[in-house]
Design a protein around this motif. Structure first.
Motif, short mmCIF file in Angstrom:
data_model
loop_
_atom_site.label_atom_id
_atom_site.label_comp_id
_atom_site.label_asym_id
_atom_site.label_seq_id
_atom_site.Cartn_x
_atom_site.Cartn_y
_atom_site.Cartn_z
N PHE A 1 -5.64 -5.93 15.16
CA PHE A 1 -6.62 -6.16 16.22
C PHE A 1 -5.79 -6.51 17.45
O PHE A 1 -5.19 -7.59 17.50
N ASN B 1 -2.43 -8.33 17.00
CA ASN B 1 -2.50 -9.21 15.83
C ASN B 1 -2.58 -8.34 14.57
O ASN B 1 -3.60 -7.71 14.30
N VAL C 1 -3.32 -7.90 11.02
CA VAL C 1 -4.02 -8.69 10.00
C VAL C 1 -3.88 -8.10 8.60
O VAL C 1 -4.15 -8.78 7.61
N PRO D 1 -6.25 -17.23 1.06
CA PRO D 1 -6.75 -18.22 2.00
C PRO D 1 -7.66 -17.59 3.06
O PRO D 1 -7.64 -16.38 3.28
N SER D 2 -8.44 -18.43 3.70
CA SER D 2 -9.28 -18.00 4.80
C SER D 2 -8.41 -17.37 5.89
O SER D 2 -7.34 -17.88 6.21
N GLY D 3 -8.83 -16.23 6.41
CA GLY D 3 -8.08 -15.57 7.48
C GLY D 3 -6.94 -14.70 6.98
O GLY D 3 -6.18 -14.14 7.77
N SER D 4 -6.83 -14.53 5.64
CA SER D 4 -5.71 -13.75 5.12
C SER D 4 -5.95 -12.24 5.20
O SER D 4 -5.04 -11.46 4.91
N GLY D 5 -7.18 -11.85 5.55
CA GLY D 5 -7.45 -10.42 5.72
C GLY D 5 -8.31 -9.80 4.63
O GLY D 5 -8.48 -8.58 4.58
N LYS D 6 -8.92 -10.64 3.80
CA LYS D 6 -9.71 -10.14 2.67
C LYS D 6 -10.89 -9.29 3.14
O LYS D 6 -11.12 -8.19 2.64
N SER D 7 -11.66 -9.82 4.09
CA SER D 7 -12.83 -9.06 4.58
C SER D 7 -12.39 -7.79 5.28
O SER D 7 -13.00 -6.73 5.10
N THR D 8 -11.35 -7.90 6.07
CA THR D 8 -10.85 -6.71 6.78
C THR D 8 -10.41 -5.64 5.78
O THR D 8 -10.67 -4.45 5.98
N GLU E 1 -14.06 -0.86 9.32
CA GLU E 1 -12.95 -1.05 10.26
C GLU E 1 -12.04 0.16 10.14
O GLU E 1 -11.79 0.64 9.04
P1 ADP Z 1 -10.65 -13.40 5.46
O1 ADP Z 1 -11.82 -12.56 5.08
O2 ADP Z 1 -9.54 -13.40 4.45
O3 ADP Z 1 -11.04 -14.80 5.81
P2 ADP Z 1 -10.57 -11.70 7.79
O4 ADP Z 1 -10.31 -10.33 7.28
O5 ADP Z 1 -11.97 -12.03 8.16
O6 ADP Z 1 -9.98 -12.77 6.76
O7 ADP Z 1 -9.68 -11.97 9.06
C1 ADP Z 1 -8.28 -11.75 9.09
C2 ADP Z 1 -7.78 -11.96 10.49
O8 ADP Z 1 -8.29 -10.94 11.32
C3 ADP Z 1 -8.21 -13.27 11.12
O9 ADP Z 1 -7.14 -13.76 11.87
C4 ADP Z 1 -9.35 -12.88 12.02
O10 ADP Z 1 -9.45 -13.74 13.13
C5 ADP Z 1 -8.96 -11.47 12.44
N1 ADP Z 1 -10.13 -10.63 12.72
C6 ADP Z 1 -11.07 -10.23 11.83
N2 ADP Z 1 -11.98 -9.43 12.39
C7 ADP Z 1 -11.61 -9.30 13.69
C8 ADP Z 1 -12.15 -8.57 14.81
N3 ADP Z 1 -13.24 -7.81 14.68
N4 ADP Z 1 -11.48 -8.68 15.98
C9 ADP Z 1 -10.37 -9.42 16.11
N5 ADP Z 1 -9.82 -10.12 15.09
C10 ADP Z 1 -10.42 -10.05 13.90
#
Ligand code: ADP
Ligand code: MG
Length: 240
Positions: free
Chosen positions: A11, A14, A16, A35-42, A51
């Motif tokens: 992003f 950054n 991710v 951990p939270s923010g590790s990129g699981k959802s992405t 995405e």
């Molecule tokens: P998790 O699900 O493991 O908590 P995410 O995949 O949600 O992690 O996020 C991973 C990183 O990507 C985080 O630093 C988050 O801030 C960043 N991020 C996620 N979605 C976006 C987006 N649409 N735009 C910018 N940064 C994003």
């Protein structure tokens, strides 16, 4: 069923997800933890191209989704997704939530779509809620409807992003039980979850992500009892 090759997602600048490669076989259940923010959802969202990967290849059911010639809308029909916050259609009854996409997208007849919907509602234990509206349901019931709605599209694989994280504790089990049944029915599943009991008991494999890197993957028993990396060990220490 899913092949991920050298997946990188940025992003802006950054990064991710960093150069992730893995496979999920047909019928396999994979838990993604970290951990939270590790990129699981992405990571999950890249699998169905919610995405767009910055780099790398995603192949689902022998179709390369990252090929610009691929019809993404069509390809996505075979991938069901369940989110933390349900995303039901609030203005539609439970039954209509389940029949909407099958009728609209798959061109099923109303009768056929309703029959299938009732069948799925029975499977998730909500036959009596067909005519109810989402606002009248508990969180656990909403999530079971969301799972049934995804299944109504007859997907080849199901993605779950923290499906129980928004639920009151007493409702977690009813949703996990539905997911367990689904796993045992042979569905291919990728599940982001903090429910380590589920991961240990149901998953065939665990993927551990940290700072966008696939640090470790393995069988649940060996992963939980004897993690190979310091990062996984220290994560498990915090949560278990
Ligand atoms: P998790 O699900 O493991 O908590 P995410 O995949 O949600 O992690 O996020 C991973 C990183 O990507 C985080 O630093 C988050 O801030 C960043 N991020 C996620 N979605 C976006 C987006 N649409 N735009 C910018 N940064 C994003
Ligand atoms: Mg997330």
């Amino acid at each position: 069923m899913i092949k991920v090759e050298h997946l990188t997602k940025k992003f802006g600048n950054n990064e991710v997800l960093s150069d992730i490669s893995t496979e999920i076989k047909k019928g396999e259940v994979v838990s993604i933890i970290g951990p939270s923010g590790s990129g699981k959802s992405t990571f999950l969202r890249c699998i169905n191209l919610l995405e767009k990967p910055t780099d790398g290849k995603i192949v689902v059911n022998n179709q390369e989704l990252t090929d610009p010639k691929t019809n993404i809308m069509k390809a996505r029909e075979q991938i069901g997704m369940v989110f933390q916050h349900f995303h039901l259609f609030p203005h539609l009854s439970v039954l209509d939530n389940l029949t909407y996409a099958p009728m609209k997208v798959r061109k099923e007849s109303k009768l056929a779509a309703q029959e299938k919907a009732m069948d799925l509602l029975a499977k998730v234990g909500l036959s009596d809620k067909a005519d109810a509206y989402p606002s009248s349901l508990s969180g656990g019931q909403k999530q079971r409807v969301a799972i049934a709605r995804a299944l109504a599209m007859e997907p080849e694989l199901m993605l779950f992003d923290e499906p129980t994280s928004a639920l009151d504790p007493e409702m977690v089990k009813e949703v996990l039980d539905v997911m367990k049944d689904l796993a045992h029915s042979g569905m291919t599943m990728a599940v982001v979850t903090h429910e380590m009991g589920f991961a240990r008991e149901v998953a065939d494999r665990v993927l551990f992500l940290d700072h966008g890197v696939l640090v470790e993957e393995g069988e649940p028993t060996s992963f939980f009892d004897a993690p190979k990396t310091e990062r996984a060990a220290s994560f498990l220490e915090k949560i278990l």
